[in-house]
Design an enzyme around this catalytic site. Structure first.
Site, PDB file in Angstrom:
ATOM      1  CG  ASN A   6      -1.845   1.144   1.282  1.00 39.63           C
ATOM      2  OD1 ASN A   6      -1.421   2.280   1.123  1.00 39.63           O
ATOM      3  ND2 ASN A   6      -3.113   0.887   1.503  1.00 39.63           N
ATOM      4  CG  ASP A   8      -3.117   4.693   0.480  1.00 41.48           C
ATOM      5  OD1 ASP A   8      -3.072   4.582  -0.753  1.00 41.48           O
ATOM      6  OD2 ASP A   8      -4.023   4.199   1.175  1.00 41.48           O
ATOM      7  CG  HIS A   9       1.790   5.754   4.999  1.00 38.35           C
ATOM      8  ND1 HIS A   9       0.442   5.912   5.103  1.00 38.35           N
ATOM      9  CD2 HIS A   9       2.181   5.216   6.176  1.00 38.35           C
ATOM     10  CE1 HIS A   9       0.026   5.492   6.279  1.00 38.35           C
ATOM     11  NE2 HIS A   9       1.071   5.058   6.961  1.00 38.35           N
ATOM     12  NE  ARG A  17       7.169  21.496   3.649  1.00 37.59           N
ATOM     13  CZ  ARG A  17       8.448  21.766   3.824  1.00 37.59           C
ATOM     14  NH1 ARG A  17       9.229  21.964   2.812  1.00 37.59           N
ATOM     15  NH2 ARG A  17       8.940  21.838   5.046  1.00 37.59           N
ATOM     16  CG  HIS A  42      -8.326   4.115   0.576  1.00 44.23           C
ATOM     17  ND1 HIS A  42      -8.564   3.974   1.923  1.00 44.23           N
ATOM     18  CD2 HIS A  42      -9.526   4.432   0.020  1.00 44.23           C
ATOM     19  CE1 HIS A  42      -9.849   4.197   2.167  1.00 44.23           C
ATOM     20  NE2 HIS A  42     -10.447   4.491   1.039  1.00 44.23           N
ATOM     21  NE  ARG A  44      -9.643   8.396   3.713  1.00 44.84           N
ATOM     22  CZ  ARG A  44      -9.827   7.531   4.695  1.00 44.84           C
ATOM     23  NH1 ARG A  44      -9.001   6.516   4.861  1.00 44.84           N
ATOM     24  NH2 ARG A  44     -10.822   7.688   5.541  1.00 44.84           N
ATOM     25  NE  ARG A  48      -7.938  11.424   4.959  1.00 49.14           N
ATOM     26  CZ  ARG A  48      -8.394  10.777   6.032  1.00 49.14           C
ATOM     27  NH1 ARG A  48      -7.589  10.011   6.739  1.00 49.14           N
ATOM     28  NH2 ARG A  48      -9.643  10.889   6.404  1.00 49.14           N
ATOM     29  CG  HIS A  49      -3.746   9.098   1.145  1.00 48.53           C
ATOM     30  ND1 HIS A  49      -4.516   8.353   0.301  1.00 48.53           N
ATOM     31  CD2 HIS A  49      -4.050   8.682   2.402  1.00 48.53           C
ATOM     32  CE1 HIS A  49      -5.241   7.514   1.012  1.00 48.53           C
ATOM     33  NE2 HIS A  49      -5.003   7.687   2.295  1.00 48.53           N
ATOM     34  CD  GLU A  69      -7.038  -0.211   1.074  1.00 47.91           C
ATOM     35  OE1 GLU A  69      -7.380   0.798   1.719  1.00 47.91           O
ATOM     36  OE2 GLU A  69      -6.080  -0.911   1.385  1.00 47.91           O
ATOM     37  CB  THR A  99      -5.707   4.365   9.011  1.00 46.01           C
ATOM     38  OG1 THR A  99      -5.615   3.294   8.070  1.00 46.01           O
ATOM     39  CG2 THR A  99      -5.769   3.779  10.408  1.00 46.01           C
ATOM     40  CB  THR A 100      -9.543   1.522   6.822  1.00 44.28           C
ATOM     41  OG1 THR A 100      -9.104   2.154   5.632  1.00 44.28           O
ATOM     42  CG2 THR A 100     -10.897   0.894   6.614  1.00 44.28           C
ATOM     43  CD  GLU A 150      -7.221  -6.118   2.826  1.00 50.84           C
ATOM     44  OE1 GLU A 150      -7.397  -5.739   1.657  1.00 50.84           O
ATOM     45  OE2 GLU A 150      -6.545  -5.482   3.665  1.00 50.84           O
ATOM     46  CG  HIS A 190      -5.554  -1.979   9.242  1.00 49.44           C
ATOM     47  ND1 HIS A 190      -5.066  -1.335  10.341  1.00 49.44           N
ATOM     48  CD2 HIS A 190      -6.165  -1.047   8.496  1.00 49.44           C
ATOM     49  CE1 HIS A 190      -5.402  -0.053  10.258  1.00 49.44           C
ATOM     50  NE2 HIS A 190      -6.060   0.149   9.148  1.00 49.44           N
ATOM     51  N   GLY A 191      -1.977  -3.115   9.899  1.00 54.78           N
ATOM     52  CA  GLY A 191      -1.111  -3.199  11.072  1.00 54.78           C
ATOM     53  C   GLY A 191      -0.095  -4.343  11.033  1.00 54.78           C
ATOM     54  N   GLY A 212       1.251  -1.518   4.333  1.00 57.39           N
ATOM     55  CA  GLY A 212       1.705  -0.177   3.988  1.00 57.39           C
ATOM     56  C   GLY A 212       2.605   0.428   5.039  1.00 57.39           C
ATOM     57  CG  HIS A 213       2.309   2.674   9.416  1.00 53.27           C
ATOM     58  ND1 HIS A 213       2.163   4.040   9.333  1.00 53.27           N
ATOM     59  CD2 HIS A 213       3.044   2.449  10.527  1.00 53.27           C
ATOM     60  CE1 HIS A 213       2.778   4.600  10.351  1.00 53.27           C
ATOM     61  NE2 HIS A 213       3.314   3.663  11.090  1.00 53.27           N
TER      62      HIS A 213
HETATM   63  N1  PXP Z   1      -5.846  -3.106   4.037  1.00 52.53           N
HETATM   64  C1  PXP Z   1      -6.752  -2.109   4.125  1.00 52.53           C
HETATM   65  C2  PXP Z   1      -8.147  -2.387   3.695  1.00 52.53           C
HETATM   66  C3  PXP Z   1      -6.387  -0.833   4.594  1.00 52.53           C
HETATM   67  O1  PXP Z   1      -7.303   0.155   4.666  1.00 52.53           O
HETATM   68  C4  PXP Z   1      -5.036  -0.601   4.952  1.00 52.53           C
HETATM   69  C5  PXP Z   1      -4.618   0.760   5.424  1.00 52.53           C
HETATM   70  O2  PXP Z   1      -4.681   1.660   4.383  1.00 52.53           O
HETATM   71  C6  PXP Z   1      -4.132  -1.671   4.836  1.00 52.53           C
HETATM   72  C7  PXP Z   1      -4.559  -2.906   4.395  1.00 52.53           C
HETATM   73  C8  PXP Z   1      -2.687  -1.503   5.174  1.00 52.53           C
HETATM   74  O3  PXP Z   1      -2.552  -1.250   6.530  1.00 52.53           O
HETATM   75  P1  PXP Z   1      -1.151  -0.791   7.123  1.00 52.53           P
HETATM   76  O4  PXP Z   1      -0.828   0.533   6.474  1.00 52.53           O
HETATM   77  O5  PXP Z   1      -1.384  -0.703   8.575  1.00 52.53           O
HETATM   78  O6  PXP Z   1      -0.145  -1.851   6.716  1.00 52.53           O
END
Ligand code: PXP
Length: 236
Positions: A6, A8-9, A17, A42, A44, A48-49, A69, A99-100, A150, A190-191, A212-213
């Site tokens: 992911n 997005d970050h 900026r 994603h 949105r 926002r990103h 997403e 976040t979601t 998912e 997620h996480g 992602g994160h």
């Molecule tokens: N899956 C979904 C549906 C999400 O919304 C996210 C966060 O954008 C992720 C996976 C990835 O999560 P993380 O950034 O915590 O790895």
């Protein structure tokens, strides 16, 4: 297990900026070169990103697979149909959230979701539903003909002890098995990070993880190429 990243970050950093860098499209390219099996973004409602330009260019340049997403709203569904990602993952979206935050209530929104899934299928887009590992939600996803689920791994990722983590792993395993029995594919995310992915790999039913994160955070110190390669090695 396959790894989808992911990005997005990367776009969040650019938006700090309001300029052109770092470019999530370039990041997607680096992720693919480092062995990622797919790219997730994603779009949105508030942009926002990731924005419309990013999505358009990602569609043109991603060579592995693009997982979009999205909320199941009229505007974003229209964009998805124009973009034709390989996979659309429906997520709940609240404006104020960082976040979601939780999985979709598939049972509660089944009439709307069934119609949107049918519309996506008419355009040959596969659909995944982001849900908590709860049997009723898994069954509801199968009833409305989702191709995949998912599983939301946020609670697992936040476990405070090994024991709690092991218990939550079994909850996810059970949900994943049920989804496979019902003929759906299973992704998770997620996480997830470089540590909690290790016990997670024992869930054979999970085909793909979306991360992602933790990868983008590690990339700040070791570079994106290395951060991706390390996670590719771990999920294998
Ligand atoms: N899956 C979904 C549906 C999400 O919304 C996210 C966060 O954008 C992720 C996976 C990835 O999560 P993380 O950034 O915590 O790895």
């Amino acid at each position: 297990m396959r790894l989808c990243i992911n990005i997005d970050h990367i776009a969040t950093l650019r938006e700090a900026r309001g300029g052109l860098e770092p470019d999530p499209v370039a990041a997607a390219h680096v992720c693919e070169l480092a062995g990622a099996h797919g790219i997730v973004c994603h779009l949105r409602e508030d942009r926002r990103h990731i924005n419309d330009r990013d999505l358009r260019l990602l569609r043109e340049t991603v060579k592995t697979k693009l997982d979009l997403e999205m909320a199941a709203t009229e505007e974003i569904v229209k964009i998805a149909i124009e973009t034709l990602p390989e996979l659309a993952t429906f997520v709940p979206e609240r404006r104020q959230e960082l976040t979601t935050e939780g999985g979709l209530d598939v049972r509660g929104h089944r009439h709307h979701l069934r119609d949107v899934i049918a519309e996506m299928h008419r355009h040959e887009i596969e659909v995944s539903l982001f849900i908590d590992p709860v049997p009723e939600q898994v069954e509801a996803a199968a009833e409305i003909e989702a191709d995949k689920i998912e599983i939301h791994t946020g609670e697992y990722a936040n476990a405070r002890s090994e024991r709690e983590q092991a218990e939550l792993l079994e909850v996810i395993r059970t949900a994943a098995r049920r989804a496979r029995e019902l003929g759906m594919g299973v992704n998770a995310g997620h996480g997830l990070d470089y540590l909690n992915i290790i016990p997670f790999r024992t869930i054979e039913e999970i085909e793909e993880v979306s991360i992602g994160h933790s990868i983008i955070s590690r990339a700040v110190f070791v570079g994106l190429d290395r951060a991706v390669r390390e996670m590719v090695d771990l999920v294998r």
